[in-house]
Design an enzyme around this catalytic site. Structure first.
Site, mmCIF file in Angstrom:
data_model
loop_
_atom_site.group_PDB
_atom_site.id
_atom_site.type_symbol
_atom_site.label_atom_id
_atom_site.label_comp_id
_atom_site.label_asym_id
_atom_site.label_seq_id
_atom_site.Cartn_x
_atom_site.Cartn_y
_atom_site.Cartn_z
ATOM 1 N N ARG A 34 0.834 -1.210 0.000
ATOM 2 C CA ARG A 34 0.000 0.000 0.000
ATOM 3 C C ARG A 34 0.870 1.261 0.000
ATOM 4 O O ARG A 34 0.634 2.206 -0.755
ATOM 5 C CB ARG A 34 -0.892 -0.033 1.246
ATOM 6 C CG ARG A 34 -1.690 1.211 1.541
ATOM 7 C CD ARG A 34 -2.510 0.948 2.807
ATOM 8 N NE ARG A 34 -3.289 2.081 3.244
ATOM 9 C CZ ARG A 34 -2.875 2.979 4.128
ATOM 10 N NH1 ARG A 34 -1.648 2.896 4.624
ATOM 11 N NH2 ARG A 34 -3.666 3.970 4.489
ATOM 12 N N ALA A 35 1.908 1.227 0.842
ATOM 13 C CA ALA A 35 2.789 2.396 0.940
ATOM 14 C C ALA A 35 3.560 2.610 -0.369
ATOM 15 O O ALA A 35 3.755 3.749 -0.800
ATOM 16 C CB ALA A 35 3.766 2.214 2.111
ATOM 17 N N ARG A 85 7.240 -19.341 -4.674
ATOM 18 C CA ARG A 85 8.636 -19.685 -4.923
ATOM 19 C C ARG A 85 8.681 -20.117 -6.380
ATOM 20 O O ARG A 85 7.773 -20.795 -6.859
ATOM 21 C CB ARG A 85 9.107 -20.770 -3.976
ATOM 22 C CG ARG A 85 9.064 -20.265 -2.528
ATOM 23 C CD ARG A 85 9.902 -21.066 -1.565
ATOM 24 N NE ARG A 85 10.218 -20.291 -0.382
ATOM 25 C CZ ARG A 85 9.441 -20.230 0.707
ATOM 26 N NH1 ARG A 85 8.305 -20.886 0.765
ATOM 27 N NH2 ARG A 85 9.812 -19.497 1.743
ATOM 28 N N GLY A 115 12.548 -12.202 1.365
ATOM 29 C CA GLY A 115 13.682 -12.553 2.218
ATOM 30 C C GLY A 115 14.971 -12.627 1.425
ATOM 31 O O GLY A 115 15.041 -12.140 0.291
ATOM 32 N N SER A 118 14.893 -13.984 -2.227
ATOM 33 C CA SER A 118 14.305 -13.029 -3.176
ATOM 34 C C SER A 118 15.293 -11.913 -3.510
ATOM 35 O O SER A 118 15.368 -11.469 -4.663
ATOM 36 C CB SER A 118 13.027 -12.416 -2.593
ATOM 37 O OG SER A 118 12.122 -13.435 -2.254
ATOM 38 N N THR A 139 9.880 -11.061 6.685
ATOM 39 C CA THR A 139 9.973 -12.408 7.269
ATOM 40 C C THR A 139 9.700 -12.315 8.759
ATOM 41 O O THR A 139 10.107 -11.330 9.399
ATOM 42 C CB THR A 139 11.355 -13.066 7.043
ATOM 43 O OG1 THR A 139 11.490 -14.175 7.934
ATOM 44 C CG2 THR A 139 12.510 -12.112 7.315
ATOM 45 N N ILE A 140 9.051 -13.334 9.300
ATOM 46 C CA ILE A 140 8.782 -13.308 10.740
ATOM 47 C C ILE A 140 10.042 -13.637 11.553
ATOM 48 O O ILE A 140 10.075 -13.437 12.754
ATOM 49 C CB ILE A 140 7.646 -14.287 11.137
ATOM 50 C CG1 ILE A 140 8.028 -15.742 10.849
ATOM 51 C CG2 ILE A 140 6.339 -13.903 10.479
ATOM 52 C CD1 ILE A 140 7.110 -16.756 11.529
ATOM 53 N N MET A 183 8.711 -21.009 15.341
ATOM 54 C CA MET A 183 9.500 -20.854 14.106
ATOM 55 C C MET A 183 10.716 -19.964 14.339
ATOM 56 O O MET A 183 10.961 -19.500 15.444
ATOM 57 C CB MET A 183 8.608 -20.268 13.012
ATOM 58 C CG MET A 183 7.620 -21.255 12.442
ATOM 59 S SD MET A 183 6.632 -20.471 11.154
ATOM 60 C CE MET A 183 5.909 -21.921 10.384
ATOM 61 N N LYS A 227 7.850 -24.476 41.488
ATOM 62 C CA LYS A 227 7.033 -24.385 40.263
ATOM 63 C C LYS A 227 6.352 -25.715 40.002
ATOM 64 O O LYS A 227 7.025 -26.749 39.965
ATOM 65 C CB LYS A 227 7.927 -24.079 39.059
ATOM 66 C CG LYS A 227 8.141 -22.621 38.808
ATOM 67 C CD LYS A 227 8.740 -22.428 37.420
ATOM 68 C CE LYS A 227 8.651 -20.983 37.002
ATOM 69 N NZ LYS A 227 8.939 -20.774 35.616
ATOM 70 N N GLN A 268 1.833 -18.772 13.247
ATOM 71 C CA GLN A 268 2.800 -17.693 13.500
ATOM 72 C C GLN A 268 2.998 -16.781 12.294
ATOM 73 O O GLN A 268 3.532 -15.684 12.402
ATOM 74 C CB GLN A 268 4.157 -18.286 13.899
ATOM 75 C CG GLN A 268 4.108 -19.030 15.210
ATOM 76 C CD GLN A 268 5.307 -19.932 15.404
ATOM 77 O OE1 GLN A 268 6.311 -19.530 15.975
ATOM 78 N NE2 GLN A 268 5.212 -21.157 14.930
#
Ligand code: ADP
Length: 337
Positions: A34-35, A85, A115, A118, A139-140, A183, A227, A268
């Site tokens: 969008r940006a 990919r 990433g 790419s 990338t996360i 991950m 604990k 995730q």
């Protein structure tokens, strides 16, 4: 119009800039697209969206992206341009086809959101066909060199923390030990930071070379300290093995403990991007288009401290973000007492 907006001077005037998302998806990619589209419009440049990354380039899947075409996407996870990919792009013949298609649409420069794979492709493409590209790290895993934060990392952290909070409820109710796999590829950023935020008893990450004795002694200490339940966060590429291997060893060592495994998996990578990722996507998108107009190429946009930075693709793909050892220390102090 605000004076600081007027004072931007173009050096290179492109008529058309293309934008695509490639490789693994991450929350915040839509904010970046969008940006890019809106910054192009702001500078009087046409924006073309390329669907499914390099595959769409080769298969000629390109759509005009005006400011209204990117309405209502800032809050959505994934990437509305879709990603892929593409083996064909690894071959020169595929890249030539991609170039021919870009030429048909008048695309003179590219913004690649993806990433290190790419970026490697974009680097080779520029050297062969002269199309300048700037990259946005999506990338996360937060493992890309040249930026403090990658797009999607903050959202993934929040997803993990929310999930572990829920696991903690049931772990506490049943006096259980949960081994939770997260991950991160070869990097432990997600496990380390989400582990600190969710109060994990132990955090196993590839960077710290823990042993089974470390795992056992942490669990034993936790029991001695009163604990009755524990969460152990395990990074997916931990050197001790898979989360199932580690849990099995723990069960052999502590036959009386009620031990369970949860693999968080692809949740995730999804979900609405956090505020931080939306803002990061917006900043990266503006910086990518304006960087191209300033004559930059083959670089990745990043953020260092409060400021936007640019790192050569060569550097960004060869090195990895080092883990902050002071954070490992914080985790050890808090978990071990
Ligand atoms: P990421 O960008 O998330 O690291 P990949 O490593 O899968 O994801 O790379 C995405 C795509 O980039 C690949 O499918 C391929 O089309 C392209 N690519 C990756 N490495 C190269 C390379 N050495 N040469 C050309 N293209 C590449």
């Amino acid at each position: 119009m605000n004076r600081s907006l007027e004072s931007f001077e173009n050096i290179t005037k492109f008529k058309t800039i293309g934008v695509f998302t490639s490789g693994g998806d991450s929350p915040g990619m839509n904010s970046a697209v969008r940006a890019v589209a809106r910054t192009c419009a702001f500078h009087g440049v046409q924006c073309i969206g390329i669907e499914q990354g390099y595959r769409g380039m080769i298969e000629n899947k390109m759509i005009p992206l005006g400011p209204r075409d990117v309405s209502n996407i800032v809050h959505r996870g994934g990437t509305f341009l879709r990603t892929a990919r593409c083996k064909e792009f690894m071959e020169k013949s595929g890249r030539k086809q991609a170039f021919e298609n870009l030429k048909k649409h008048g695309v003179e420069a590219l913004v690649c959101i993806g990433g290190d794979g790419s970026f490697t492709g974009a680097n080779i493409f520029e050297q062969e066909f002269g199309i300048p590209t700037l990259g946005i790290p999506g990338t996360i895993d937060n493992d890309i060199f040249g930026t403090d934060f990658t797009l999607g990392y903050d959202t993934a952290l929040n997803t993990v923390v929310e999930a572990v909070d829920k696991i903690r409820d049931t772990a506490t109710s049943h006096d259980r030990i949960f081994f939770v796999e997260v991950m991160g590829r070869d990097a432990g950023f997600i496990a380390l930071n989400a582990g600190i935020a969710s109060g994990a008893t132990q955090i196993l990450i590839p960077e710290t070379q823990d042993t089974f004795e470390d795992v056992f002694s942490a669990l034993e200490t936790a029991r001695k300290n009163g604990k009755t339940s524990s969460i152990v966060l395990v990074s997916e590429k931990d050197e001790l093995g898979s989360v199932f291997d580690i849990a099995k060893e723990a069960k052999n060592h502590f036959p009386d403990y009620d031990i369970r495994v949860t693999v968080l998996g692809h949740i995730q990578r999804g979900g609405a991007p956090s505020c931080l990722d939306r803002v990061l996507g917006a900043r990266f998108g503006v910086a990518a288009v304006e960087g191209l107009l300033q004559g930059r190429k083959n670089q990745m946009v990043g953020v260092k401290g409060q400021d936007i930075s640019y790192t050569d693709f060569d550097k960004a793909v060869k090195q990895h973000n080092p883990l902050d050892n002071s954070m490992v220390r914080v985790a050890k102090i808090l978990a071990g007492t």
